[in-house]
Design a protein around this motif. Structure first.
Motif, short mmCIF file in Angstrom:
data_model
loop_
_atom_site.label_atom_id
_atom_site.label_comp_id
_atom_site.label_asym_id
_atom_site.label_seq_id
_atom_site.Cartn_x
_atom_site.Cartn_y
_atom_site.Cartn_z
N VAL A 25 -26.23 -29.94 -35.00
CA VAL A 25 -26.14 -28.48 -35.00
C VAL A 25 -24.95 -28.06 -35.87
O VAL A 25 -23.84 -28.56 -35.71
CB VAL A 25 -25.97 -27.95 -33.55
CG1 VAL A 25 -25.79 -26.44 -33.55
CG2 VAL A 25 -27.17 -28.35 -32.71
N LEU A 26 -25.23 -27.16 -36.79
CA LEU A 26 -24.19 -26.69 -37.71
C LEU A 26 -23.24 -25.76 -36.98
O LEU A 26 -23.66 -24.80 -36.34
CB LEU A 26 -24.84 -25.97 -38.90
CG LEU A 26 -23.90 -25.49 -39.99
CD1 LEU A 26 -23.21 -26.67 -40.67
CD2 LEU A 26 -24.67 -24.69 -41.02
N GLY A 27 -21.96 -26.08 -37.09
CA GLY A 27 -20.94 -25.26 -36.44
C GLY A 27 -20.22 -24.38 -37.45
O GLY A 27 -20.84 -23.70 -38.26
N LYS A 28 -18.93 -24.45 -37.44
CA LYS A 28 -18.08 -23.62 -38.29
C LYS A 28 -18.22 -24.01 -39.77
O LYS A 28 -18.34 -25.18 -40.11
CB LYS A 28 -16.64 -23.79 -37.83
CG LYS A 28 -15.64 -22.94 -38.54
CD LYS A 28 -14.26 -23.20 -37.96
CE LYS A 28 -13.19 -22.55 -38.80
NZ LYS A 28 -11.86 -22.91 -38.33
N VAL A 29 -18.20 -23.00 -40.65
CA VAL A 29 -18.28 -23.20 -42.09
C VAL A 29 -17.07 -22.55 -42.73
O VAL A 29 -16.81 -21.37 -42.51
CB VAL A 29 -19.57 -22.58 -42.68
CG1 VAL A 29 -19.60 -22.74 -44.18
CG2 VAL A 29 -20.79 -23.19 -42.05
N ASP A 62 -14.52 -22.64 -46.61
CA ASP A 62 -14.69 -22.86 -48.04
C ASP A 62 -14.65 -24.33 -48.42
O ASP A 62 -15.17 -24.72 -49.45
CB ASP A 62 -13.60 -22.12 -48.82
CG ASP A 62 -13.82 -20.62 -48.79
OD1 ASP A 62 -14.96 -20.20 -48.52
OD2 ASP A 62 -12.86 -19.87 -49.05
N ARG A 63 -14.01 -25.16 -47.59
CA ARG A 63 -13.84 -26.57 -47.95
C ARG A 63 -14.51 -27.55 -47.00
O ARG A 63 -14.71 -28.70 -47.37
CB ARG A 63 -12.37 -26.90 -48.04
CG ARG A 63 -11.70 -26.10 -49.12
CD ARG A 63 -10.25 -26.39 -49.21
NE ARG A 63 -9.64 -25.41 -50.07
CZ ARG A 63 -8.96 -25.70 -51.14
NH1 ARG A 63 -8.79 -26.95 -51.46
NH2 ARG A 63 -8.45 -24.77 -51.88
N THR A 64 -14.85 -27.11 -45.80
CA THR A 64 -15.44 -28.03 -44.82
C THR A 64 -16.57 -27.35 -44.05
O THR A 64 -16.66 -26.12 -44.01
CB THR A 64 -14.40 -28.51 -43.79
OG1 THR A 64 -13.91 -27.38 -43.07
CG2 THR A 64 -13.26 -29.26 -44.43
N PRO A 99 -16.02 -32.79 -45.28
CA PRO A 99 -15.55 -32.04 -46.46
C PRO A 99 -16.74 -31.65 -47.33
O PRO A 99 -17.65 -32.45 -47.57
CB PRO A 99 -14.64 -33.03 -47.18
CG PRO A 99 -15.05 -34.37 -46.69
CD PRO A 99 -15.62 -34.18 -45.32
N LEU A 100 -16.76 -30.43 -47.80
CA LEU A 100 -17.89 -29.91 -48.56
C LEU A 100 -18.05 -30.63 -49.90
O LEU A 100 -19.17 -30.75 -50.39
CB LEU A 100 -17.74 -28.40 -48.77
CG LEU A 100 -18.99 -27.66 -49.20
CD1 LEU A 100 -20.10 -27.86 -48.18
CD2 LEU A 100 -18.70 -26.19 -49.37
N ASP A 101 -16.95 -31.13 -50.48
CA ASP A 101 -17.09 -31.84 -51.76
C ASP A 101 -17.75 -33.21 -51.60
O ASP A 101 -18.16 -33.81 -52.58
CB ASP A 101 -15.75 -31.95 -52.47
CG ASP A 101 -14.71 -32.69 -51.65
OD1 ASP A 101 -14.97 -32.96 -50.46
OD2 ASP A 101 -13.63 -32.98 -52.20
N GLY A 102 -17.89 -33.70 -50.38
CA GLY A 102 -18.58 -34.95 -50.13
C GLY A 102 -20.02 -34.76 -49.67
O GLY A 102 -20.70 -35.73 -49.31
#
Length: 163
Positions: A48-52, A54-56, A65-68
């Protein structure tokens, strides 16, 4: 010939690389949904997608981490595309049905299969739970690879197409 050129152009456009989203609004709308996250090393994590931020992103209790992240898929897809595909099949069938239809008008005979197959396509899409890609990292678009292989039993070529 003209139809072949149009079909080839549509196919080529369908395999062009997709561009990643610069903003995270589409991911933020999916908070609370069940998603599958494909990481850069190929590991697929679902939850389940939680907190979003800018970076994670937070998936269940794991912070990624969003860059991964290569891709994020949300469970579920719209049923209208199944209805359109079914209606297209019905349109292809309706030309033959309209020719042998003697007891009704040709319009009714032609539109009957379109409506029937459109409803069947919508039902199939409703019963089949697909995925909708809500994020794709820039540069992680569609690509194809051809890999030769050989073993004691067989030789051949494997084609890998990711989209």
């Amino acid at each position: 010939m003209r139809h072949t050129i149009i079909a080839a152009a549509l196919f080529i456009c369908s395999v062009l690389p997709a561009h990643g989203q610069d903003n995270l609004a589409r991911i933020a709308r999916a908070v609370g949904d069940t998603v599958e996250v494909t990481e850069a090393d190929g590991v697929v994590v679902s939850g389940v997608l939680g907190k979003v931020t800018d970076r994670t992103i937070v998936l269940a209790s794991r912070e990624l981490p969003l860059d991964g992240v290569l891709k994020i898929d949300r469970r579920g897809d719209p049923i209208w595309d199944g209805a359109l595909i079914g209606a297209g099949v019905g349109l292809a069938v309706s030309s033959g049905v309209a020719e042998i239809c003697l007891h009704e008008s040709r319009a009714a005979c032609a539109l009957g299969p379109v409506a029937f197959y459109g409803a069947m396509g919508a039902l199939w899409d409703k019963l089949h739970v697909g995925r909708t890609t809500i994020y794709r990292r820039r540069g992680a678009g569609r690509h194809a690879a051809v890999v030769p292989f050989a073993s004691t039993r067989a030789t051949g070529v494997a084609v890998r197409w990711s989209f």
